[in-house]
Design an enzyme around this catalytic site. Structure first.
Site, PDB file in Angstrom:
ATOM      1  N   LYS A  34      33.216  58.547  28.525  1.00  0.00           N
ATOM      2  CA  LYS A  34      34.161  57.758  27.717  1.00  0.00           C
ATOM      3  C   LYS A  34      34.009  56.306  28.176  1.00  0.00           C
ATOM      4  CE  LYS A  34      38.094  55.811  26.486  1.00  0.00           C
ATOM      5  NZ  LYS A  34      37.631  54.415  26.517  1.00  0.00           N
TER       6      LYS A  34
ATOM      7  N   GLU B  80      37.685  55.046  41.532  1.00  0.00           N
ATOM      8  CA  GLU B  80      37.305  53.730  42.055  1.00  0.00           C
ATOM      9  C   GLU B  80      38.161  52.713  41.314  1.00  0.00           C
ATOM     10  OE1 GLU B  80      33.115  53.053  41.880  1.00  0.00           O
ATOM     11  OE2 GLU B  80      32.691  54.810  43.102  1.00  0.00           O
TER      12      GLU B  80
ATOM     13  N   CYS C 206      35.227  44.529  41.039  1.00  0.00           N
ATOM     14  CA  CYS C 206      36.212  45.203  41.882  1.00  0.00           C
ATOM     15  C   CYS C 206      36.106  44.740  43.329  1.00  0.00           C
ATOM     16  CB  CYS C 206      36.030  46.699  41.807  1.00  0.00           C
ATOM     17  SG  CYS C 206      34.369  47.225  42.244  1.00  0.00           S
TER      18      CYS C 206
ATOM     19  N   GLU D  53      45.893  41.888  41.488  1.00  0.00           N
ATOM     20  CA  GLU D  53      44.484  41.737  41.121  1.00  0.00           C
ATOM     21  C   GLU D  53      44.419  40.889  39.845  1.00  0.00           C
ATOM     22  OE1 GLU D  53      42.289  45.115  39.468  1.00  0.00           O
ATOM     23  OE2 GLU D  53      40.654  44.653  40.852  1.00  0.00           O
TER      24      GLU D  53
HETATM   25  P1  NAD Z   1      41.245  50.412  32.789  1.00  0.00           P
HETATM   26  O1  NAD Z   1      41.816  51.305  33.827  1.00  0.00           O
HETATM   27  O2  NAD Z   1      42.151  49.744  31.838  1.00  0.00           O
HETATM   28  O3  NAD Z   1      40.199  51.232  31.886  1.00  0.00           O
HETATM   29  C1  NAD Z   1      39.155  51.977  32.480  1.00  0.00           C
HETATM   30  C2  NAD Z   1      38.827  53.134  31.564  1.00  0.00           C
HETATM   31  O4  NAD Z   1      39.921  54.040  31.566  1.00  0.00           O
HETATM   32  C3  NAD Z   1      38.599  52.735  30.111  1.00  0.00           C
HETATM   33  O5  NAD Z   1      37.517  53.462  29.575  1.00  0.00           O
HETATM   34  C4  NAD Z   1      39.906  53.137  29.456  1.00  0.00           C
HETATM   35  O6  NAD Z   1      39.782  53.417  28.083  1.00  0.00           O
HETATM   36  C5  NAD Z   1      40.255  54.379  30.229  1.00  0.00           C
HETATM   37  N1  NAD Z   1      41.676  54.771  30.178  1.00  0.00           N
HETATM   38  C6  NAD Z   1      42.756  53.969  30.022  1.00  0.00           C
HETATM   39  N2  NAD Z   1      43.884  54.710  30.011  1.00  0.00           N
HETATM   40  C7  NAD Z   1      43.517  55.996  30.167  1.00  0.00           C
HETATM   41  C8  NAD Z   1      44.224  57.224  30.245  1.00  0.00           C
HETATM   42  N3  NAD Z   1      45.561  57.297  30.150  1.00  0.00           N
HETATM   43  N4  NAD Z   1      43.525  58.363  30.432  1.00  0.00           N
HETATM   44  C9  NAD Z   1      42.174  58.336  30.549  1.00  0.00           C
HETATM   45  N5  NAD Z   1      41.448  57.199  30.464  1.00  0.00           N
HETATM   46  C10 NAD Z   1      42.110  56.046  30.276  1.00  0.00           C
HETATM   47  O7  NAD Z   1      40.315  49.384  33.583  1.00  0.00           O
HETATM   48  P2  NAD Z   1      39.550  48.122  32.970  1.00  0.00           P
HETATM   49  O8  NAD Z   1      40.566  47.093  32.659  1.00  0.00           O
HETATM   50  O9  NAD Z   1      38.607  48.601  31.913  1.00  0.00           O
HETATM   51  O10 NAD Z   1      38.640  47.687  34.219  1.00  0.00           O
HETATM   52  C11 NAD Z   1      39.040  46.811  35.217  1.00  0.00           C
HETATM   53  C12 NAD Z   1      39.553  47.579  36.429  1.00  0.00           C
HETATM   54  O11 NAD Z   1      38.520  48.410  36.963  1.00  0.00           O
HETATM   55  C13 NAD Z   1      39.967  46.669  37.575  1.00  0.00           C
HETATM   56  O12 NAD Z   1      41.169  47.103  38.131  1.00  0.00           O
HETATM   57  C14 NAD Z   1      38.817  46.822  38.580  1.00  0.00           C
HETATM   58  O13 NAD Z   1      39.142  46.540  39.906  1.00  0.00           O
HETATM   59  C15 NAD Z   1      38.458  48.242  38.376  1.00  0.00           C
HETATM   60  N6  NAD Z   1      37.108  48.494  38.895  1.00  0.00           N
HETATM   61  C16 NAD Z   1      36.990  49.178  40.082  1.00  0.00           C
HETATM   62  C17 NAD Z   1      35.721  49.407  40.629  1.00  0.00           C
HETATM   63  C18 NAD Z   1      35.569  50.117  41.943  1.00  0.00           C
HETATM   64  O14 NAD Z   1      34.457  50.524  42.268  1.00  0.00           O
HETATM   65  N7  NAD Z   1      36.622  50.295  42.730  1.00  0.00           N
HETATM   66  C19 NAD Z   1      34.591  48.940  39.953  1.00  0.00           C
HETATM   67  C20 NAD Z   1      34.753  48.236  38.759  1.00  0.00           C
HETATM   68  C21 NAD Z   1      36.036  48.036  38.230  1.00  0.00           C
END
Ligand code: NAD
Length: 505
Positions: free
Chosen positions: A191, A266, A300, A399
């Site tokens: 997804k 993550e 991240c 963040e």
């Molecule tokens: P997000 O959590 O909004 O979305 C991530 C994914 O989760 C998307 O595909 C989204 O559609 C899906 N999602 C959202 N709600 C959901 C639900 N209820 N059930 C299942 N899936 C759902 O994150 P974002 O805004 O796309 O990305 C930025 C975030 O990702 C930041 O917080 C960043 O730190 C984090 N990040 C972490 C790492 C790491 O390795 N720790 C790496 C890259 C990004």
């Protein structure tokens, strides 16, 4: 023709298929746009123009993808490690062949500068090669001898898995999660983030082209609350790997509770970079700038909190201000660009809101703090440096995920540890000192899954990657990835020498 013009012409060519037909799903080996599907408009952060229509997947679409993954698992789990290795290397070859296309499409979809996306595409291939080579040994276990018994362990793939990815470096992160799952023998329902769906479809095309059997790799586009949610609830899916925000991790834990999903998260970070008076000044300065302003700060592991020791604070901050002013903000396809537009207007507005929050909380906006109005309609934020901040301010605790750095000064080693750990997050930390003993004490006491000493973000694929506290659960990399995507079975064999307890004789 300049390289920028050449990139622009090539990107237009590669984006045409997305602009002239609806982007749908990839299920059971078929690209499909379900009949009467609702769609949404995907835009580029460069100027808000349309990159095409994307299907808003439904729970029924996810169900079909999970069923396809379940059917395919019956065969894929028994494909030999050597054969999986061959297919995954073939996949990596195809990524390399299409690396330019992937990088240009990705830059336009998520706004990251092309200088970084070229490397990200190649890293995607490297992720596949690394796990391809490990596939033949994935099932290996341990032998544990006792006097009268020998135990041995083996691993086997857990089943179909859900992989949910974010928008910040979508291509690279998707390969990082999917390659080990396939190498382990799992099948996948991917997804992608709704804001950046394009490179996920290139990945699906490559999967088909590379000869992955139908149903081993499935991609369902759409929103997290519908598509992502259903992936985490479907009984055929045995584990869910998420890269995303901490609050999404909490949602997924709740959603997956009824089917007892194994989860790997993550999540977000507010990573400290701690610069001591005795640090190598120039190298530390380079690293501090790189680790928050590269990838638009949408990273991240970005070092978004600078903790600077008071002895060098004034000199370091003055040099830093100059470097931040010099950063080249611009079109992501311009090879000169260091900072591009932020992924989406909603995220841009969130990042911009911290400019006022910083002022209201009493910090100084030393550089930036505004939109780059000279660059048209794109989501361009002037690289920003906040000084005179303290750790209680929101700019030090939340963040922001943009090209925005908060600096805080400290006096002693103990104070640096307290400031670093006074955070709900614990993903990464960076320590700059020429004193080895101090580096080791800091590495021991800073609460984070990953510490880099006198380095920016060197990545070693066998090393564990992941966070503690609200930054995540579990580790990726090398064998750690296989532990997540596989079950361990113990077999205990008697040597025929022990006494079997006798009852009822
Ligand atoms: P997000 O959590 O909004 O979305 C991530 C994914 O989760 C998307 O595909 C989204 O559609 C899906 N999602 C959202 N709600 C959901 C639900 N209820 N059930 C299942 N899936 C759902 O994150 P974002 O805004 O796309 O990305 C930025 C975030 O990702 C930041 O917080 C960043 O730190 C984090 N990040 C972490 C790492 C790491 O390795 N720790 C790496 C890259 C990004």
């Amino acid at each position: 023709m300049s390289n920028f013009e050449r990139n622009t012409a090539k990107a237009a060519q590669y984006l045409t298929p997305f602009q002239t037909s609806t982007t749908g799903h990839f299920i059971g080996g078929q690209f499909e746009v379900p009949e009467n599907a609702k769609t949404y408009t995907n835009t580029t952060p460069v100027d808000q123009s349309e990159l095409g229509q994307v299907v808003e997947g439904t729970a029924a679409d996810v169900d079909r993808a999970c069923e396809a993954a379940e059917r395919a698992f019956a065969d894929w789990r028994d494909v030999s490690g050597a054969e999986r290795k061959k297919i995954l290397h073939h996949f990596a070859d195809k990524v390399v062949e299409r690396a330019e296309e992937i990088a240009l499409v990705e830059s336009m979809d998520c706004g990251q500068a092309i200088r970084f996306m070229k490397a990200a595409a190649i890293r995607g291939a490297a992720n596949f090669r690394f796990f391809a080579d490990k596939a033949p040994e994935a099932a290996n276990g341990m032998a544990l001898y006792q006097d009268d018994h020998t135990n041995y362990t083996m691993r086997y793939p857990i089943g179909p898995v859900g992989i949910i990815t974010p928008w910040n470096t979508p291509f690279m992160l998707s390969t990082w999660k999917i390659a080990p799952a396939l190498a382990a023998g799992c099948t996948v329902v991917h997804k992608p983030a709704e804001l950046t769906p394009l490179s996920a479809m290139l990945l699906a095309e490559i999967a088909k082209d590379a000869g992955l059997p139908d149903g081993v790799w499935n991609t369902v586009n759409g929103f997290g609350e519908v598509v992502g949610k259903r992936v985490t609830e479907h009984p055929a899916i045995k584990a869910v790997a998420l890269v995303g925000e901490s609050k999404t991790g909490s949602h997924i834990m709740r959603q997956g509770a009824d089917t007892l999903k194994r989860v790997h998260f993550e999540l977000g970070g507010k990573n400290p970079v701690i610069v001591f008076d005795d640090a190598d000044f120039e190298r530390a300065l380079d690293a501090v700038v790189f680790m928050i302003y590269s990838l638009n700060g949408q990273r991240c592991t970005s070092s978004s909190r600078l903790l600077i020791q008071s002895g060098i604070r004034d000199e370091f901050i003055a040099a830093l201000e100059q470097r931040v002013r010099n950063l080249r903000v611009g079109h992501p396809l311009d090879p000169q660009t260091e900072v591009g537009p932020l992924v989406h207007t909603g995220h841009f507005n969130k990042v911009m809101s911290y400019m006022d929050i910083a002022r209201e909380d009493g910090a100084t906006v030393a550089v930036g703090g505004e939109r780059r109005n000279d660059l048209g309609d794109g989501n361009y934020v002037a690289p920003t440096l906040f000084t005179n901040a303290d750790n209680s301010m929101r700019i030090a605790r939340e963040e922001i995920f943009g090209p925005v750095l908060t600096s805080i000064s400290f006096d002693s080693e103990q104070q640096a540890i307290e400031l670093a750990n006074d955070s709900e997050f614990g993903l990464a930390g960076y320590i700059w000192t020429e004193n080895t003993g101090r580096a080791m004490r800091m590495a021991r006491h800073v609460e984070a899954g990953m510490l880099w000493v006198n380095s920016e973000n060197n990545r070693n694929l066998p090393s564990p990657f992941g966070g503690v506290k609200m930054s995540g659960i579990g580790r990726d990399g090398g064998d750690y990835s296989f532990d997540f995507y596989m079950e361990t079975k113990n077999v205990c064999i008697a040597h025929g020498t022990h006494n079997v307890p006798v009852l009822g004789r």
